[in-house]
Scaffold this motif. Structure first.
Motif, PDB file in Angstrom:
ATOM      1  N   GLY A 157     -12.856  33.760 -25.862  1.00  0.00           N
ATOM      2  CA  GLY A 157     -13.225  35.152 -26.108  1.00  0.00           C
ATOM      3  C   GLY A 157     -14.727  35.296 -26.295  1.00  0.00           C
ATOM      4  N   GLN A 158     -15.177  36.528 -26.519  1.00  0.00           N
ATOM      5  CA  GLN A 158     -16.616  36.802 -26.559  1.00  0.00           C
ATOM      6  C   GLN A 158     -17.275  36.435 -27.887  1.00  0.00           C
ATOM      7  OE1 GLN A 158     -17.946  40.759 -27.541  1.00  0.00           O
ATOM      8  NE2 GLN A 158     -15.972  41.598 -26.944  1.00  0.00           N
ATOM      9  N   MET A 159     -16.490  36.025 -28.895  1.00  0.00           N
ATOM     10  CA  MET A 159     -17.076  35.713 -30.188  1.00  0.00           C
ATOM     11  C   MET A 159     -17.906  34.437 -30.125  1.00  0.00           C
ATOM     12  SD  MET A 159     -13.952  36.493 -32.816  1.00  0.00           S
ATOM     13  CE  MET A 159     -13.036  35.103 -32.171  1.00  0.00           C
ATOM     14  N   ASN A 160     -19.022  34.414 -30.842  1.00  0.00           N
ATOM     15  CA  ASN A 160     -19.845  33.215 -30.940  1.00  0.00           C
ATOM     16  C   ASN A 160     -19.388  32.293 -32.065  1.00  0.00           C
ATOM     17  OD1 ASN A 160     -21.651  33.850 -28.821  1.00  0.00           O
ATOM     18  ND2 ASN A 160     -22.704  35.292 -30.158  1.00  0.00           N
ATOM     19  N   ALA A 161     -18.573  32.832 -32.975  1.00  0.00           N
ATOM     20  CA  ALA A 161     -18.101  32.041 -34.106  1.00  0.00           C
ATOM     21  C   ALA A 161     -16.631  32.324 -34.347  1.00  0.00           C
ATOM     22  CB  ALA A 161     -18.907  32.357 -35.358  1.00  0.00           C
ATOM     23  N   GLN A 162     -15.949  31.380 -34.967  1.00  0.00           N
ATOM     24  CA  GLN A 162     -14.563  31.573 -35.366  1.00  0.00           C
ATOM     25  C   GLN A 162     -14.560  32.284 -36.717  1.00  0.00           C
ATOM     26  OE1 GLN A 162     -11.835  28.177 -34.563  1.00  0.00           O
ATOM     27  NE2 GLN A 162     -13.725  27.041 -34.189  1.00  0.00           N
ATOM     28  N   SER A 163     -14.538  33.578 -36.658  1.00  0.00           N
ATOM     29  CA  SER A 163     -14.598  34.352 -37.897  1.00  0.00           C
ATOM     30  C   SER A 163     -13.195  34.536 -38.455  1.00  0.00           C
ATOM     31  CB  SER A 163     -15.231  35.717 -37.640  1.00  0.00           C
ATOM     32  OG  SER A 163     -14.529  36.394 -36.617  1.00  0.00           O
ATOM     33  N   PRO A 164     -13.059  34.747 -39.774  1.00  0.00           N
ATOM     34  CA  PRO A 164     -11.729  34.914 -40.364  1.00  0.00           C
ATOM     35  C   PRO A 164     -11.075  36.202 -39.892  1.00  0.00           C
ATOM     36  CG  PRO A 164     -13.437  35.430 -41.961  1.00  0.00           C
ATOM     37  CD  PRO A 164     -14.135  34.837 -40.774  1.00  0.00           C
ATOM     38  N   SER A 204     -17.500  29.152 -31.976  1.00  0.00           N
ATOM     39  CA  SER A 204     -16.364  29.251 -31.068  1.00  0.00           C
ATOM     40  C   SER A 204     -16.436  28.124 -30.045  1.00  0.00           C
ATOM     41  CB  SER A 204     -16.375  30.607 -30.360  1.00  0.00           C
ATOM     42  OG  SER A 204     -17.478  30.682 -29.466  1.00  0.00           O
ATOM     43  N   PHE A 205     -15.337  27.887 -29.370  1.00  0.00           N
ATOM     44  CA  PHE A 205     -15.308  26.817 -28.375  1.00  0.00           C
ATOM     45  C   PHE A 205     -16.294  27.111 -27.248  1.00  0.00           C
ATOM     46  CE2 PHE A 205     -13.772  24.272 -24.865  1.00  0.00           C
ATOM     47  CZ  PHE A 205     -13.407  23.085 -25.481  1.00  0.00           C
TER      48      PHE A 205
END
Length: 394
Positions: A103-110, A122-123
């Motif tokens: 997905g477009q997220m740069n981090a794995q946010s809660p 993020s991966f």
């Protein structure tokens, strides 16, 4: 692997510390394993997931296209996975180890702001920084950041994903990218606004056509979300994790009753109406093979930047319909667009089979808007031999 969605993983190693909970009908961590997790996420398919310890990841069968001569290689890096905290029996028993979300997220946010978790890249962000630490710099790509090129094929053909650089000779030789299609800001997925779909038929110089020439003619236009003449649209996720596309009932019903109004489709429409087809095994409509597949195309209108519309053309086969790969001798093509449940709209794998897709996640330090966007270019059957990587097959 799904290009859209939040980070979600179930690792085989985690199954060793899970046990069935008969009362809830799910699998959960044993009590003495709780200390191995660092906080929780919420997700529709599992009760909770958690950020896990870093593990080494190796992505095999990659090609380095930055060198003078393309060479096969692999990528290796450390990554902090998320793991299933509690899973349904169906999820637990699946043959694959996990879901890889790009997905477009740069981090794995809660998923829940009330919970405290360790923020992890993020991966896609981890993979991109490993492959290309400085970010893409090619002028034709515009913004620096993370760029994902997806070329997805139907069953039996080789697919590939390019990271940060178009991996084939100059894009202009094969693809002509559309203008920017803006990704909706508040979505963790690659969601865009779809204003309309027009189904077009190729006419073979009919006498009533202008000058009797061959031309594409509009068969039907289906506009979405229009109200009192104000241009609107529906929110649609571009999602390789969905095998089919799920769109409003009025599109499916128009295909049945006005585009391909066969007796089978009319009878099916009378039976199904606006009902969702989530549990259906049969195609949402059939297209007799007397309708030549190459004689149909689709005109999409998306919402671009600054509110302007972006028009993209693409083949009807394999988006609207295609031959059954298991039984290609059927005398009809199977419909691939279904009525969506609960107004959750998706352009799935069949859409990606008909398009070259370029997804941009700009670096906010370079692009002050930092808004993601998508570019598209039609993928016709005759493009496949021209868009293979070394060692790929037809």
């Amino acid at each position: 692997m799904s290009n859209s969605g939040r980070e979600l993983y179930y690792l085989d190693v985690v199954k060793d510390i899970m046990e069935p909970d008969a009362e809830k009908g799910i699998y959960t961590f044993r009590a003495n394993a709780q200390g191995q997790v660092l906080g929780c996420y919420q997700h529709a398919f599992v009760d909770k997931t958690a950020v896990y310890k870093k593990v080494d990841v190796e992505v095999c069968r990659c090609f380095d296209v930055t060198a003078v001569q393309t060479s096969e290689t692999f990528i290796s890096f450390s990554f902090r996975f998320a793991v299933a905290f509690a899973a349904t029996e169906e999820t637990y028993s699946r043959p694959f180890d996990g879901i890889l979300a790009l997905g477009q997220m740069n981090a794995q946010s809660p998923f829940s702001a009330a919970e405290t978790v360790l923020t992890a890249p993020s991966f896609l962000a981890s993979l991109s920084s490993t492959v290309d630490p400085g970010g893409p710099r090619r002028a034709e790509m515009g913004d620096r950041g993370i760029i994902l090129f997806i070329t997805l094929r139907k069953l039996g053909h080789s697919s590939w994903v390019g990271l940060n650089r178009w991996p084939l000779p100059g894009p202009g030789q094969l693809v002509q990218w559309s203008d920017k299609i803006q990704v909706i800001n508040d979505s963790p997925t690659w969601a865009v606004l779809l204003e309309s779909i027009e189904v077009q038929e190729y006419t073979a110089g009919q006498s009533d056509g202008p000058d009797g020439k061959h031309e594409w003619r509009c068969k039907q236009v289906i506009s979405f979300g229009e109200s009192t003449g104000v241009k609107s649209g529906i929110r649609v996720s571009l999602d390789t994790g969905s095998a089919l596309s799920w769109l409003p009932a009025k599109l499916v019903r128009t295909i049945r009753t006005a585009v391909f109004p066969t007796s089978y489709n009319l009878e099916l429409d009378a039976k199904k109406g606006d009902a969702s087809q989530l549990q259906d095994d049969d195609p949402s409509y059939r297209v007799p093979k007397t309708f030549k597949a190459s004689g149909w195309q689709v005109k999409y209108t998306f919402r671009g930047t600054s509110g302007k519309s972006v028009v993209v053309l693409g083949p009807a086969d394999p988006f609207l319909f295609t031959a059954n790969p298991v039984d290609p001798n059927e005398d009809f093509y199977e419909g691939l667009v279904y009525t969506a449940p609960n107004d959750i709209f998706i352009l799935g794998q069949n859409f990606f089979h008909s398009m070259f897709v370029c997804m941009h996640n700009p670096d906010p330090d370079i692009n002050h808007h930092g808004r993601c966007y998508v570019k598209l270019s039609p993928q016709y059957p005759w493009d496949i031999p021209k868009s293979l990587l070394p060692g790929d097959y037809l």
